[in-house]
Design a protein around this motif. Structure first.
Motif, PDB file in Angstrom:
ATOM      1  N   LYS A   1       0.719  -1.291  -0.054  1.00  0.00           N
ATOM      2  CA  LYS A   1       0.039   0.004  -0.097  1.00  0.00           C
ATOM      3  C   LYS A   1       0.940   1.290  -0.055  1.00  0.00           C
ATOM      4  O   LYS A   1       0.338   2.291  -0.680  1.00  0.00           O
ATOM      5  N   TYR A   2       1.988   1.274   0.829  1.00  0.00           N
ATOM      6  CA  TYR A   2       2.638   2.503   1.116  1.00  0.00           C
ATOM      7  C   TYR A   2       3.921   2.662   0.456  1.00  0.00           C
ATOM      8  O   TYR A   2       4.470   3.722   0.411  1.00  0.00           O
ATOM      9  N   ILE A   3       4.552   1.624  -0.154  1.00  0.00           N
ATOM     10  CA  ILE A   3       5.802   1.564  -0.861  1.00  0.00           C
ATOM     11  C   ILE A   3       5.695   0.923  -2.175  1.00  0.00           C
ATOM     12  O   ILE A   3       6.415   1.988  -3.179  1.00  0.00           O
ATOM     13  N   ASN A   4       5.035  -0.066  -2.571  1.00  0.00           N
ATOM     14  CA  ASN A   4       4.881  -0.602  -3.758  1.00  0.00           C
ATOM     15  C   ASN A   4       3.453  -0.345  -4.544  1.00  0.00           C
ATOM     16  O   ASN A   4       2.910  -1.376  -5.176  1.00  0.00           O
ATOM     17  N   SER A   5       2.778   0.682  -4.082  1.00  0.00           N
ATOM     18  CA  SER A   5       1.492   1.011  -4.791  1.00  0.00           C
ATOM     19  C   SER A   5       1.459   0.913  -6.149  1.00  0.00           C
ATOM     20  O   SER A   5       0.356   0.879  -6.813  1.00  0.00           O
TER      21      SER A   5
END
Length: 354
Positions: free
Chosen positions: A86-90
């Motif tokens: 969700k927050y790094i590899n969105s």
């Protein structure tokens, strides 16, 4: 008695014993090689951020990757539910996901293959009565260490499958790494015990004691190496010989507590890691010179000095090239020489006795 009366008889008995155990020795050294590969695959998995890509643990069915497009989409959807996605590899597409999935899948399957390579020959050797009673307990310990390593690996991954943690804890990573090295150490020691004749072991209590201290220090250093990898601490100071232009860098011991700093502060961790490397180099050089009177140790002492110097060089190159991201090639070479140094020092301790 015959060993005391006739040294040639002792040598003959050692040769006969080694011939009898030849298949077991090859098997154990094959295991050593496979464990080394597994640790390196673990390093790739960490540095590529692949460790959380497989969100399920299926000991048997998990050996197969998703077999069709729908299965791939389902695996990708499960990954997208965790914080890292969700927050790094969105921005990840299915193709990106397949890239990180591969390394985690290979890492797990290599572990399964190690289990097979250890278990099936073990049963064969028992049936053929090639394993005597004295080997049974060490073999059981070896299997328990292997099983423990797999369990730690899954517990580590499971701890990161949530909405808060973006990566697996570097503390858990270090425990997983040291458990793997313990398995490597034990397997190598067992192989050496069956393969090195008694005539090649020298009585050198002081050298044995010094090698023990060096091994203890190296274990701590490898622990900090895992901290460096887990926190990507090389990115916090990509200079050498100073750390960001300072011998005593700013930013150390600012986390609010000594224990917190030495385990979570990247600058402090890099400072300790470098200091331990220099101390290890000095101690191994000392061991090298103290071992000169023993011709049987010529090979091990030369290799030990060469490997530690190479290890320091690769560490420096890894740091200097960690400008935007950690260079995978240098990092893996550095990790490999760290394992090589551990094995050489285990060898050095084995060939000295009280």
């Amino acid at each position: 008695m015959w060993r005391r009366i006739n040294p040639n008889f002792a040598t003959f008995m050692d040769m006969q014993q080694n011939k009898q155990n030849k298949a077991i020795i090859i098997w154990l050294f094959t295991g050593v090689f496979m464990i080394i590969v597994q640790v390196l695959l673990g390093g790739i998995t960490r540095l590529t951020g692949s460790g959380l890509s497989i969100t399920e643990w299926k000991p048997i069915l998990g050996a197969l990757p998703p077999m069709n497009e729908a299965a791939w989409q389902a695996a990708f959807a499960k990954y997208q539910e965790i914080g890292q996605a969700k927050y790094i590899n969105s921005h990840f597409t299915l193709s990106d996901f397949k890239g990180i999935y591969f390394w985690e899948w290979l890492h797990r399957n290599w572990g399964r293959l190690i289990g097979i390579v250890f278990f099936i020959p073990f049963i064969y050797f028992i049936i053929k009565k090639k394993i005597d009673k004295s080997m049974i307990v060490p073999m059981i310990i070896l299997f328990l260490l292997g099983g423990l390593q797999g369990a730690i690996g899954w517990i580590m991954v499971q701890s990161g499958l949530n909405d808060e943690d973006l990566y697996v804890s570097h503390i858990r990573l270090a425990i997983h790494f040291i458990a793997a090295l313990s398995l490597l150490w034990y397997t190598l020691w067992f192989a050496l015990k069956l393969s090195i004749p008694q005539k090649n072991i020298v009585s050198a209590p002081s050298l044995r004691k010094l090698s023990g201290w060096i091994l203890a220090l190296l274990t701590l250093q490898l622990f900090y190496g895992a901290f460096m990898a887990g926190l990507h601490a090389a990115l916090s100071a990509s200079t050498w010989p100073t750390i960001n232009g300072m011998w005593w860098p700013m930013g150390m011991f600012t986390q609010g507590g000594f224990l917190e700093d030495i385990t979570h502060n990247p600058i402090t961790i890099q400072f300790i890691h470098r200091g331990l490397a220099y101390l290890l180099t000095i101690l191994i050089a000392l061991w090298y010179f103290r071992a000169r009177p023993f011709s049987q140790l010529d090979a091990v002492r030369a290799v030990a000095l060469l490997v530690v110097l190479l290890q320091v060089l690769l560490g420096v190159l890894t740091v200097l090239n960690s400008q935007v991201k950690i260079p995978l090639g240098f990092a893996l070479a550095h990790q490999f020489t760290g394992m090589a140094l551990l094995m050489v020092l285990v060898w050095a301790r084995f060939v000295t006795k009280k």
